[in-house]
Design an enzyme around this catalytic site. Structure first.
Site, PDB file in Angstrom:
ATOM      1  N   ALA A 235     -27.902 -46.984 -13.477  1.00  0.00           N
ATOM      2  CA  ALA A 235     -26.585 -46.387 -13.263  1.00  0.00           C
ATOM      3  C   ALA A 235     -26.087 -46.832 -11.892  1.00  0.00           C
ATOM      4  O   ALA A 235     -26.890 -47.132 -10.993  1.00  0.00           O
ATOM      5  CB  ALA A 235     -26.685 -44.871 -13.331  1.00  0.00           C
TER       6      ALA A 235
ATOM      7  N   GLY B 288     -31.128 -46.424 -15.796  1.00  0.00           N
ATOM      8  CA  GLY B 288     -30.266 -46.345 -16.974  1.00  0.00           C
ATOM      9  C   GLY B 288     -30.289 -47.625 -17.802  1.00  0.00           C
ATOM     10  O   GLY B 288     -30.023 -47.585 -19.005  1.00  0.00           O
TER      11      GLY B 288
ATOM     12  N   GLU C  77     -33.232 -47.299 -19.945  1.00  0.00           N
ATOM     13  CA  GLU C  77     -32.927 -46.221 -20.898  1.00  0.00           C
ATOM     14  C   GLU C  77     -31.962 -46.703 -21.979  1.00  0.00           C
ATOM     15  O   GLU C  77     -32.110 -46.357 -23.151  1.00  0.00           O
ATOM     16  CB  GLU C  77     -32.361 -45.020 -20.125  1.00  0.00           C
TER      17      GLU C  77
ATOM     18  N   GLU D  80     -35.857 -44.240 -10.360  1.00  0.00           N
ATOM     19  CA  GLU D  80     -34.979 -43.176  -9.829  1.00  0.00           C
ATOM     20  C   GLU D  80     -35.679 -42.356  -8.757  1.00  0.00           C
ATOM     21  O   GLU D  80     -35.039 -41.806  -7.864  1.00  0.00           O
ATOM     22  CB  GLU D  80     -34.523 -42.254 -10.961  1.00  0.00           C
TER      23      GLU D  80
HETATM   24  C1  HXC Z   1     -25.063 -50.190  -7.851  1.00  0.00           C
HETATM   25  C2  HXC Z   1     -26.314 -52.089  -7.629  1.00  0.00           C
HETATM   26  C3  HXC Z   1     -27.345 -51.506  -8.416  1.00  0.00           C
HETATM   27  C4  HXC Z   1     -27.144 -50.186  -8.924  1.00  0.00           C
HETATM   28  C5  HXC Z   1     -27.961 -53.488  -7.814  1.00  0.00           C
HETATM   29  N1  HXC Z   1     -26.740 -53.305  -7.292  1.00  0.00           N
HETATM   30  N2  HXC Z   1     -28.357 -52.417  -8.491  1.00  0.00           N
HETATM   31  N3  HXC Z   1     -25.185 -51.424  -7.366  1.00  0.00           N
HETATM   32  N4  HXC Z   1     -25.981 -49.587  -8.605  1.00  0.00           N
HETATM   33  N5  HXC Z   1     -28.024 -49.579  -9.692  1.00  0.00           N
HETATM   34  C6  HXC Z   1     -25.966 -54.240  -6.461  1.00  0.00           C
HETATM   35  C7  HXC Z   1     -26.508 -54.331  -5.038  1.00  0.00           C
HETATM   36  O1  HXC Z   1     -26.028 -53.280  -4.271  1.00  0.00           O
HETATM   37  C8  HXC Z   1     -25.975 -55.677  -4.618  1.00  0.00           C
HETATM   38  O2  HXC Z   1     -24.603 -55.541  -4.289  1.00  0.00           O
HETATM   39  C9  HXC Z   1     -26.035 -56.493  -5.900  1.00  0.00           C
HETATM   40  O3  HXC Z   1     -26.077 -55.548  -6.968  1.00  0.00           O
HETATM   41  C10 HXC Z   1     -27.292 -57.360  -5.967  1.00  0.00           C
HETATM   42  O4  HXC Z   1     -28.406 -56.528  -5.774  1.00  0.00           O
HETATM   43  P1  HXC Z   1     -29.543 -56.849  -4.671  1.00  0.00           P
HETATM   44  O5  HXC Z   1     -30.234 -55.566  -4.384  1.00  0.00           O
HETATM   45  O6  HXC Z   1     -28.969 -57.576  -3.518  1.00  0.00           O
HETATM   46  O7  HXC Z   1     -30.462 -57.843  -5.495  1.00  0.00           O
HETATM   47  P2  HXC Z   1     -32.036 -58.053  -5.372  1.00  0.00           P
HETATM   48  O8  HXC Z   1     -32.458 -58.100  -3.935  1.00  0.00           O
HETATM   49  O9  HXC Z   1     -32.338 -59.232  -6.239  1.00  0.00           O
HETATM   50  O10 HXC Z   1     -32.697 -56.732  -6.006  1.00  0.00           O
HETATM   51  C11 HXC Z   1     -32.520 -56.457  -7.351  1.00  0.00           C
HETATM   52  C12 HXC Z   1     -32.956 -55.001  -7.666  1.00  0.00           C
HETATM   53  C13 HXC Z   1     -32.228 -54.015  -6.699  1.00  0.00           C
HETATM   54  C14 HXC Z   1     -34.476 -54.854  -7.503  1.00  0.00           C
HETATM   55  C15 HXC Z   1     -32.599 -54.705  -9.121  1.00  0.00           C
HETATM   56  O11 HXC Z   1     -30.819 -54.301  -6.729  1.00  0.00           O
HETATM   57  C16 HXC Z   1     -32.426 -52.575  -7.007  1.00  0.00           C
HETATM   58  O12 HXC Z   1     -33.470 -51.987  -6.734  1.00  0.00           O
HETATM   59  N6  HXC Z   1     -31.378 -51.949  -7.615  1.00  0.00           N
HETATM   60  C17 HXC Z   1     -31.395 -50.497  -7.880  1.00  0.00           C
HETATM   61  C18 HXC Z   1     -32.281 -50.170  -9.058  1.00  0.00           C
HETATM   62  C19 HXC Z   1     -32.316 -48.673  -9.330  1.00  0.00           C
HETATM   63  O13 HXC Z   1     -32.671 -47.871  -8.440  1.00  0.00           O
HETATM   64  N7  HXC Z   1     -31.907 -48.268 -10.534  1.00  0.00           N
HETATM   65  C20 HXC Z   1     -31.836 -46.844 -10.908  1.00  0.00           C
HETATM   66  C21 HXC Z   1     -30.457 -46.273 -10.627  1.00  0.00           C
HETATM   67  S1  HXC Z   1     -30.356 -44.548 -11.015  1.00  0.00           S
HETATM   68  P3  HXC Z   1     -24.009 -56.234  -2.956  1.00  0.00           P
HETATM   69  O14 HXC Z   1     -22.599 -55.767  -2.923  1.00  0.00           O
HETATM   70  O15 HXC Z   1     -24.829 -55.786  -1.799  1.00  0.00           O
HETATM   71  O16 HXC Z   1     -24.135 -57.710  -3.216  1.00  0.00           O
HETATM   72  C22 HXC Z   1     -30.194 -44.499 -12.689  1.00  0.00           C
HETATM   73  C23 HXC Z   1     -30.083 -43.105 -13.282  1.00  0.00           C
HETATM   74  C24 HXC Z   1     -29.715 -43.147 -14.728  1.00  0.00           C
HETATM   75  O17 HXC Z   1     -30.213 -45.469 -13.353  1.00  0.00           O
HETATM   76  C25 HXC Z   1     -29.338 -41.772 -15.251  1.00  0.00           C
HETATM   77  C26 HXC Z   1     -27.876 -41.633 -15.529  1.00  0.00           C
HETATM   78  C27 HXC Z   1     -27.476 -40.307 -16.108  1.00  0.00           C
END
Ligand code: HXC
Length: 258
Positions: free
Chosen positions: A65, A109, A112, A132
């Site tokens: 998400a 997400g 999921e 998360e």
């Molecule tokens: C918003 C995101 C994002 C996310 C990546 N980006 N994941 N933006 N939400 N979930 C964005 C980064 O901010 C970045 O933007 C660009 O995408 C590239 O990501 P990087 O981090 O620079 O890439 P990399 O170093 O290759 O790392 C990849 C990654 C990392 C390991 C996937 O991005 C990461 O850990 N993302 C978050 C994963 C996460 O925590 N997911 C769970 C979310 S909570 P910029 O602008 O800086 O270039 C969830 C809850 C669901 O899902 C329930 C809902 C009801």
């Protein structure tokens, strides 16, 4: 409807929906989830479509998400907004089969969403995770529930508690993915699977989807009864007669969804 965050292509009875927010690794925001739910409903209503594929990019199926969208929410906003619930309900109502074709990150997400599909074909680069916990929250649309039913308690706890990623081979070994293929072949393989499904009787296909999903909802005895009665019901169809006759006549069956 013109979409901003997904691309929809319909060809040879298959609707391919590509998540398309490359700058955010296909992070799921309100707009994307609404468009996805809308495209899936349209595919459900389109008689030409017999199977659906959801995919992302080589780098990410979806990285979860959208964190920027969620960061400043209060409890009240999160609770009353009920993020993604109407959309996931809509996804779960689709009766046609949905294949998730996963390359790269399928996190939070994203993982999921892949699990809401009927099965997952992934590439060697796939990485699944429920990270998360690193954000001070927990999974919200199935990461503690569907994942536990699919891979069992130990791995589900491990992934949800440590936030570690599972690679493609572990995902296949654990039953999360049905197959692992080389990255360049992912869509070819997903399309070939979709084509195979598209050749079958749509009635049997929808019964399979309902029956397998029921295995997650009801006790075994109830599930077995449902399966047996559905098996019996299919003898009311022309496709049963055609399928069995074709086998005995050593020819390809011509199913007509009747
Ligand atoms: C918003 C995101 C994002 C996310 C990546 N980006 N994941 N933006 N939400 N979930 C964005 C980064 O901010 C970045 O933007 C660009 O995408 C590239 O990501 P990087 O981090 O620079 O890439 P990399 O170093 O290759 O790392 C990849 C990654 C990392 C390991 C996937 O991005 C990461 O850990 N993302 C978050 C994963 C996460 O925590 N997911 C769970 C979310 S909570 P910029 O602008 O800086 O270039 C969830 C809850 C669901 O899902 C329930 C809902 C009801």
């Amino acid at each position: 409807m013109a979409y901003e965050t997904i691309i929809v292509e319909v060809e040879n009875h298959v609707a391919q929906i590509t998540l398309n927010r490359p700058d955010a690794l296909n992070a799921l925001n309100d707009e994307l989830m609404k468009e996805l739910a809308d495209a899936l409903s349209a595919a459900q209503d389109n008689e030409k479509v017999r199977c659906i594929i959801i995919t992302g990019s080589e780098k990410a199926f979806a990285a979860g998400a959208d964190i920027a969208m969620m960061k400043d929410k209060s409890f009240v906003e999160a609770f009353s907004g009920d993020l993604f619930t109407p959309e996931t309900d809509q996804i779960m109502r689709v009766r046609k089969p949905i294949i998730a074709a996963v390359s790269g990150y399928a996190l939070g997400g994203g993982c999921e969403l892949a699990m809401m599909c009927d099965f997952i074909i992934c590439s060697e680069t796939a990485k699944f995770g429920q990270p998360e916990i690193n954000l001070g929250v927990v999974a919200g649309i199935g990461g503690t529930q569907r994942l536990t039913r699919i891979v069992g308690k130990s791995k589900a706890m491990d992934m949800n508690l440590t936030g570690r990623f599972m690679d493609a081979n572990e995902a296949e070994r654990s039953g999360l993915a049905s197959r692992v293929v080389p990255c360049k072949k992912l869509l070819e393989e997903a399309n070939a699977a979709a084509q195979k499904i598209a050749e079958k009787s749509m009635i049997s296909v929808m019964v399979v989807k309902e029956a397998v999903n029921r295995a997650y909802e009801v006790p075994l005895r109830e599930g077995l009864l449902f399966e047996r009665r559905m098996f019996h019901s299919l003898f009311a169809t022309e496709d049963q007669s055609e399928g069995m006759s074709a086998f005995l006549e050593k020819r390809e069956a011509q199913f007509r969804d009747k």
